[in-house]
Design an enzyme around this catalytic site. Structure first.
Site, PDB file in Angstrom:
ATOM      1  N   TYR A  22       7.197  56.039 -10.158  1.00  0.00           N
ATOM      2  CA  TYR A  22       8.262  55.508  -9.300  1.00  0.00           C
ATOM      3  C   TYR A  22       8.762  54.141  -9.768  1.00  0.00           C
ATOM      4  O   TYR A  22       8.857  53.197  -8.976  1.00  0.00           O
ATOM      5  CB  TYR A  22       7.772  55.420  -7.836  1.00  0.00           C
ATOM      6  CG  TYR A  22       7.054  56.662  -7.374  1.00  0.00           C
ATOM      7  CD1 TYR A  22       7.724  57.862  -7.208  1.00  0.00           C
ATOM      8  CD2 TYR A  22       5.675  56.645  -7.125  1.00  0.00           C
ATOM      9  CE1 TYR A  22       7.062  59.008  -6.811  1.00  0.00           C
ATOM     10  CE2 TYR A  22       5.002  57.795  -6.732  1.00  0.00           C
ATOM     11  CZ  TYR A  22       5.707  58.969  -6.577  1.00  0.00           C
ATOM     12  OH  TYR A  22       5.047  60.102  -6.185  1.00  0.00           O
ATOM     13  N   TYR A 150       4.420  64.807   3.177  1.00  0.00           N
ATOM     14  CA  TYR A 150       4.515  64.622   1.724  1.00  0.00           C
ATOM     15  C   TYR A 150       3.595  65.635   1.060  1.00  0.00           C
ATOM     16  O   TYR A 150       2.415  65.732   1.411  1.00  0.00           O
ATOM     17  CB  TYR A 150       4.119  63.196   1.313  1.00  0.00           C
ATOM     18  CG  TYR A 150       4.156  63.047  -0.190  1.00  0.00           C
ATOM     19  CD1 TYR A 150       5.351  62.778  -0.851  1.00  0.00           C
ATOM     20  CD2 TYR A 150       3.010  63.246  -0.954  1.00  0.00           C
ATOM     21  CE1 TYR A 150       5.406  62.709  -2.231  1.00  0.00           C
ATOM     22  CE2 TYR A 150       3.060  63.168  -2.345  1.00  0.00           C
ATOM     23  CZ  TYR A 150       4.254  62.900  -2.969  1.00  0.00           C
ATOM     24  OH  TYR A 150       4.305  62.837  -4.337  1.00  0.00           O
ATOM     25  N   ASP A 251      -2.325  71.229   3.806  1.00  0.00           N
ATOM     26  CA  ASP A 251      -2.404  70.418   2.592  1.00  0.00           C
ATOM     27  C   ASP A 251      -3.479  69.351   2.850  1.00  0.00           C
ATOM     28  O   ASP A 251      -3.223  68.349   3.520  1.00  0.00           O
ATOM     29  CB  ASP A 251      -1.031  69.787   2.322  1.00  0.00           C
ATOM     30  CG  ASP A 251      -1.048  68.859   1.116  1.00  0.00           C
ATOM     31  OD1 ASP A 251      -2.146  68.488   0.669  1.00  0.00           O
ATOM     32  OD2 ASP A 251       0.037  68.486   0.645  1.00  0.00           O
ATOM     33  N   LYS A 280      -7.079  65.576  -5.540  1.00  0.00           N
ATOM     34  CA  LYS A 280      -7.474  64.167  -5.502  1.00  0.00           C
ATOM     35  C   LYS A 280      -8.981  63.926  -5.630  1.00  0.00           C
ATOM     36  O   LYS A 280      -9.495  63.852  -6.733  1.00  0.00           O
ATOM     37  CB  LYS A 280      -6.937  63.509  -4.234  1.00  0.00           C
ATOM     38  CG  LYS A 280      -5.443  63.237  -4.289  1.00  0.00           C
ATOM     39  CD  LYS A 280      -5.015  62.347  -3.159  1.00  0.00           C
ATOM     40  CE  LYS A 280      -3.514  62.165  -3.106  1.00  0.00           C
ATOM     41  NZ  LYS A 280      -2.993  61.209  -4.072  1.00  0.00           N
TER      42      LYS A 280
HETATM   43  N1  PMP Z   1      -0.126  66.479  -1.069  1.00  0.00           N
HETATM   44  C1  PMP Z   1      -0.519  65.318  -0.516  1.00  0.00           C
HETATM   45  C2  PMP Z   1      -0.874  65.292   0.943  1.00  0.00           C
HETATM   46  C3  PMP Z   1      -0.615  64.162  -1.280  1.00  0.00           C
HETATM   47  O1  PMP Z   1      -0.987  63.021  -0.708  1.00  0.00           O
HETATM   48  C4  PMP Z   1      -0.302  64.235  -2.669  1.00  0.00           C
HETATM   49  C5  PMP Z   1      -0.400  63.025  -3.575  1.00  0.00           C
HETATM   50  N2  PMP Z   1      -0.272  61.800  -3.001  1.00  0.00           N
HETATM   51  C6  PMP Z   1       0.093  65.465  -3.209  1.00  0.00           C
HETATM   52  C7  PMP Z   1       0.169  66.569  -2.381  1.00  0.00           C
HETATM   53  C8  PMP Z   1       0.446  65.600  -4.667  1.00  0.00           C
HETATM   54  O2  PMP Z   1      -0.695  65.532  -5.446  1.00  0.00           O
HETATM   55  P1  PMP Z   1      -0.596  65.143  -6.993  1.00  0.00           P
HETATM   56  O3  PMP Z   1      -0.133  63.718  -7.052  1.00  0.00           O
HETATM   57  O4  PMP Z   1      -2.004  65.319  -7.506  1.00  0.00           O
HETATM   58  O5  PMP Z   1       0.357  66.082  -7.627  1.00  0.00           O
END
Ligand code: PMP
Length: 429
Positions: A22, A150, A251, A280
């Site tokens: 970003y 997100y 998610d 993560k």
């Molecule tokens: N879903 C959520 C809830 C996230 O917080 C993130 C990353 N911040 C992602 C998906 C995307 O994961 P990545 O950055 O490993 O592609």
């Protein structure tokens, strides 16, 4: 003879060549050159030692340079670092799959590995669409999701992110148009708002023929605003999904592996999703690895009539990453994770509480290993980041949010240092 490069030489090259997340290439934000990282501290090449409040975007839960995870990777490295997962398999992936099935809610029985959180979301959405296709409901191609969510930066993941929060709105016309409902009302213990349930019901009853799934971050909407909401909403959403033949997708990429005080945020509710994404902290933040878990209904449904699931990344189930994940899970499950995170929550509360007295602050809220100071105005990352470094801490705010998601192994003293730095930087703003 080549002269030895200085820190500044490296930073100049970085500025010239490398894009950071970003950021602009013509007006890059300041970068700090890391020399090493150990436990909960990141040491810069200039010698400054920073207490880490971010767990490297919420992933390094056991701290840096962890001997157990190091050893697991080294052992696997001596065998092989990668083999294709098409036609070949390996023990690290099999053991990890077995463990994930054991520790996630019982209906989740099948695992698809991928290389990042965003891709695991793509996989989840594809699974849902493909499932309905095999069930003779090919019109179910779209998703409902709350605003302020997100789910990643790839295209399908972007299509279910908040459409207006600035991250992705530039791409709106290029994205699949999904169905958005309001974000769940905030407050973990705020009574259920029946109007909110009615909004989802209306959406489902009007469009269920087109809706493949409902995707949501359980209990905490993370990058979309660090919003905590009542887990009871998840119970009701599950019932509505069942009523209207809609798959429920959680998610758990940010919330999984203990961050909210339970191993998975799903456990704050009484239900289980049909599909769940994790990433993560899966590898203890060592390597990029993610997974999409699902139940037999979806997995076997997709596989009916010789159906195959249409996805297969090159680095699927990378053995080094699976070994890191196995070691990380061992540490997580052997340790008293719930107690550890409960303790961390208390430390975060006491360390961030003083910020409530500052005029600039709207609210302080904590849950598990998440501490949030919400300001009244957005901060300039460009200006604020060096100030945190000068205070000896690594904190990376966004928008109006200065937040902490430290490694679980952080000490009380280190959390206090983080809290004091936040107070100081806001006060001097
Ligand atoms: N879903 C959520 C809830 C996230 O917080 C993130 C990353 N911040 C992602 C998906 C995307 O994961 P990545 O950055 O490993 O592609």
């Amino acid at each position: 003879m080549q002269t030895k490069r200085t820190t500044q030489d490296y930073l100049d090259l970085d500025k010239q060549l490398l894009w950071h997340p970003y950021t602009s290439m013509s007006h890059p934000s300041p970068q700090f050159l890391v020399e090493k990282a150990e436990g909960c501290e990141i040491t810069l090449s200039t010698g400054e030692c920073l207490v880490d409040g971010m767990s490297s975007w919420w992933s390094v839960i056991h701290g840096y340079n962890n001997p157990t995870i190091n050893q697991a990777i080294e052992e696997q490295l001596k065998q092989f670092s990668h083999v294709m997962f098409g036609g070949l398999t390996h023990k690290p992936a099999i053991k990890l799959g077995e463990k994930l099935i054991e520790i996630t809610p019982e209906p989740l029985q099948r695992v698809f590995f991928s290389d990042s959180g965003s891709v695991s979301v793509e996989v989840a959405l594809k699974m849902a669409i493909q499932y309905w296709h095999t069930q003779g409901k090919a019109s179910k191609q779209f998703f409902v999701t709350p605003r302020s969510g997100y789910h990643g930066d790839t295209f399908a993941a972007m299509s279910v992110c908040d459409p207006e929060n600035g991250m992705h709105n530039l791409f709106t016309d290029a994205l699949t148009q999904q169905f958005f409902v309001s974000p769940p009302p905030t407050g973990l213990h705020t009574p259920i708002d029946e109007n909110y349930i009615a909004e989802i019901r209306d959406m489902f009853s009007q469009h269920h023929q087109k809706i493949a799934g409902f995707i949501i971050e359980p209990v905490v909407q993370n990058a979309g605003g660090m919003r905590f909401y009542n887990p009871d909403y998840l119970n009701t959403i599950r019932a509505l999904c069942d009523e209207f033949d809609i798959l429920l997708i959680f998610d758990e990429i940010a919330t999984g592996f203990g961050r909210t005080g339970k191993l998975f945020a799903t456990e704050h509710s009484q239900i289980c999703p049909d599909i769940m994404c994790i990433g993560k902290a899966l590898t203890g933040g060592y390597m990029t690895l993610a997974a999409t878990l699902t139940n037999d209904k979806v997995a076997l449904g997709i596989s009916e009539k010789d159906g195959v699931f249409m996805h297969g990344p090159t680095f699927m189930a990378n053995p080094l990453a699976c070994s890191a994940a196995n070691a990380s899970l061992k540490l997580l499950l052997e340790g008293a994770i719930t107690e550890q995170v409960k303790q961390l929550e208390l430390w975060l509360k006491t360390s961030l509480e003083p910020c409530e007295t500052l005029d600039q602050v709207k609210e302080v809220r904590c849950l598990g290993g998440i501490g949030v100071v919400e300001l009244k105005e957005a901060v300039s990352l460009h200006n604020i980041q060096p100030k945190f470094v000068a205070q000896g801490v690594w904190i990376r705010p966004f928008g109006k949010l200065i937040y902490l998601m430290p490694p679980y192994v952080i000490s009380k003293h280190q959390v206090e240092q983080l809290g004091k730095a936040i107070y100081q930087v806001i006060q001097d703003k």
